[in-house]
Design an enzyme around this catalytic site. Sequence first.
Site, PDB file in Angstrom:
ATOM      1  N   ARG A 114     -25.021 -14.152  41.751  1.00 53.91           N
ATOM      2  CA  ARG A 114     -24.571 -15.498  42.340  1.00 53.91           C
ATOM      3  C   ARG A 114     -25.514 -16.604  41.820  1.00 53.91           C
ATOM      4  O   ARG A 114     -24.970 -17.796  41.770  1.00 53.91           O
ATOM      5  CB  ARG A 114     -24.569 -15.289  43.994  1.00 53.91           C
ATOM      6  CG  ARG A 114     -23.505 -14.547  44.391  1.00 53.91           C
ATOM      7  CD  ARG A 114     -23.381 -14.333  45.667  1.00 53.91           C
ATOM      8  NE  ARG A 114     -22.055 -13.899  46.118  1.00 53.91           N
ATOM      9  CZ  ARG A 114     -21.590 -13.863  47.498  1.00 53.91           C
ATOM     10  NH1 ARG A 114     -22.359 -13.953  48.265  1.00 53.91           N
ATOM     11  NH2 ARG A 114     -20.494 -13.228  47.605  1.00 53.91           N
ATOM     12  N   GLY A 125     -14.909  -7.644  47.827  1.00 53.89           N
ATOM     13  CA  GLY A 125     -16.367  -6.718  47.599  1.00 53.89           C
ATOM     14  C   GLY A 125     -16.023  -5.394  46.915  1.00 53.89           C
ATOM     15  O   GLY A 125     -16.447  -5.062  45.939  1.00 53.89           O
ATOM     16  N   LYS A 153      -6.572  -0.181  55.827  1.00 57.64           N
ATOM     17  CA  LYS A 153      -5.930  -0.641  56.978  1.00 57.64           C
ATOM     18  C   LYS A 153      -4.761  -1.604  56.772  1.00 57.64           C
ATOM     19  O   LYS A 153      -5.097  -2.856  55.968  1.00 57.64           O
ATOM     20  CB  LYS A 153      -6.495  -1.029  58.228  1.00 57.64           C
ATOM     21  CG  LYS A 153      -7.566   0.139  58.691  1.00 57.64           C
ATOM     22  CD  LYS A 153      -8.150  -0.347  60.106  1.00 57.64           C
ATOM     23  CE  LYS A 153      -8.929   0.752  60.614  1.00 57.64           C
ATOM     24  NZ  LYS A 153      -9.459   0.213  61.906  1.00 57.64           N
ATOM     25  N   GLY A 177     -14.127 -13.293  51.414  1.00 56.60           N
ATOM     26  CA  GLY A 177     -13.180 -13.742  52.493  1.00 56.60           C
ATOM     27  C   GLY A 177     -12.596 -14.856  51.974  1.00 56.60           C
ATOM     28  O   GLY A 177     -11.262 -15.062  52.449  1.00 56.60           O
TER      29      GLY A 177
END
Length: 397
Positions: free
Chosen positions: A37, A355, A198, A378
């Site tokens: 990063r 991720g 999920k 996110g």
Amino acid sequence: MAQFKTIDDMDLDGKVVLTRVDLNVPVEDGRVTDATRIEKIVPTVKDIQARGGIPVLLAHFDRPKGKRVDSMSLRQILPALETALGQEVAFAEDCIGGPAKRVVAGLQAGDVGLLENTRFHEGEERNDPTFAASLAALGGAYVNDAFSAAHRAHASTEGLARLLDAGAGRLMEAELKALDAALGNAQRPVMAVVGGAKVSSKLDLLMNLIEKVDHLVIGGGMANTFLVARGVEVGTSLAERDMADTARAIMQKADQGGCTIHLPVDIVVAREFRAGADSEVLGVDDCPPDAMILDAGPQTVEALTAAMQGCRTLIWNGPLGAFEIEPFDRATNEAARAAAELTRAGSLISVAGGGDTVAALNKAGAAADFTFISTAGGAFLEWMEGKELPGVAALQA
């Protein structure tokens, strides 16, 4: 896509340029263990300098919750940052007030500054106008290069952009262009691969995608929930049986909108979840009551690859099976390599993020050939869900 300003549209000559970056890197024993990063912000810093600006970096690190926590100081990032930039970086013990003002005042053309963790102040996460104004007082322009934090309406990502001449850094610019090419103004047909444990955690994502893509591939534990919704027995597999009605509603909506949903046609099952566990390939309807589905089978990968060959754009989020352990990584690996090959041949635009996704594509040796890999987590997910990202909206011209 809405227009946004970049470094190219800004007059930076002689100005202190407050530059929001992502320095939230892994650290062990005070040392950075993965500087990826940090390395990605170098083009933005160098371009600001080339335009006569003095970059002063703003970043958060971890979650100090508005208090000064020594183990979350950005000082420990300094050596890796200086290595990546190939120059010394002046560090301020705070991001506002006297310490910040003194360091910024001492900077000259060609220098770089780094201010302490913005989250040491409660005003950062609250997007407090007074805190944002204290930051703005330090500079003459603002560049946001942290797409990974763009889904947060914080003072250093959103509030500051409203107070100074603002634009996107090179990493943010590349991310926004890649995402626009994947969903905004995509070349059709478009395929989305969505995996994960999920359905409940990716409901907004699935609902948004079935309106925007031509093919939706569902993998991982999520696929089991959809199989249950179709009346398929899945043994002891991970599945959200209470989400069966939701899965049926998604399939019905996809059918009405002309989006083809792809589920496994064959499966890899085992009695235990461990590396090298005895496993077998079975038809999707043949899962024994005491076995669990841990991967998609070879026929599924073949069908998926064939569908991929007919597409022009691919968006990928999540693995197709339990990719962390062999042999249940096979479907993910083979599908990822097929996507990489098509991208290399110039017939597919491939964008991936999240991720687990990045880890899976790296493991498959396919990441380098994808058109674009987002490390945003996110923010990438919220963009896929069709949500407005405050940090991006604030940059729109």
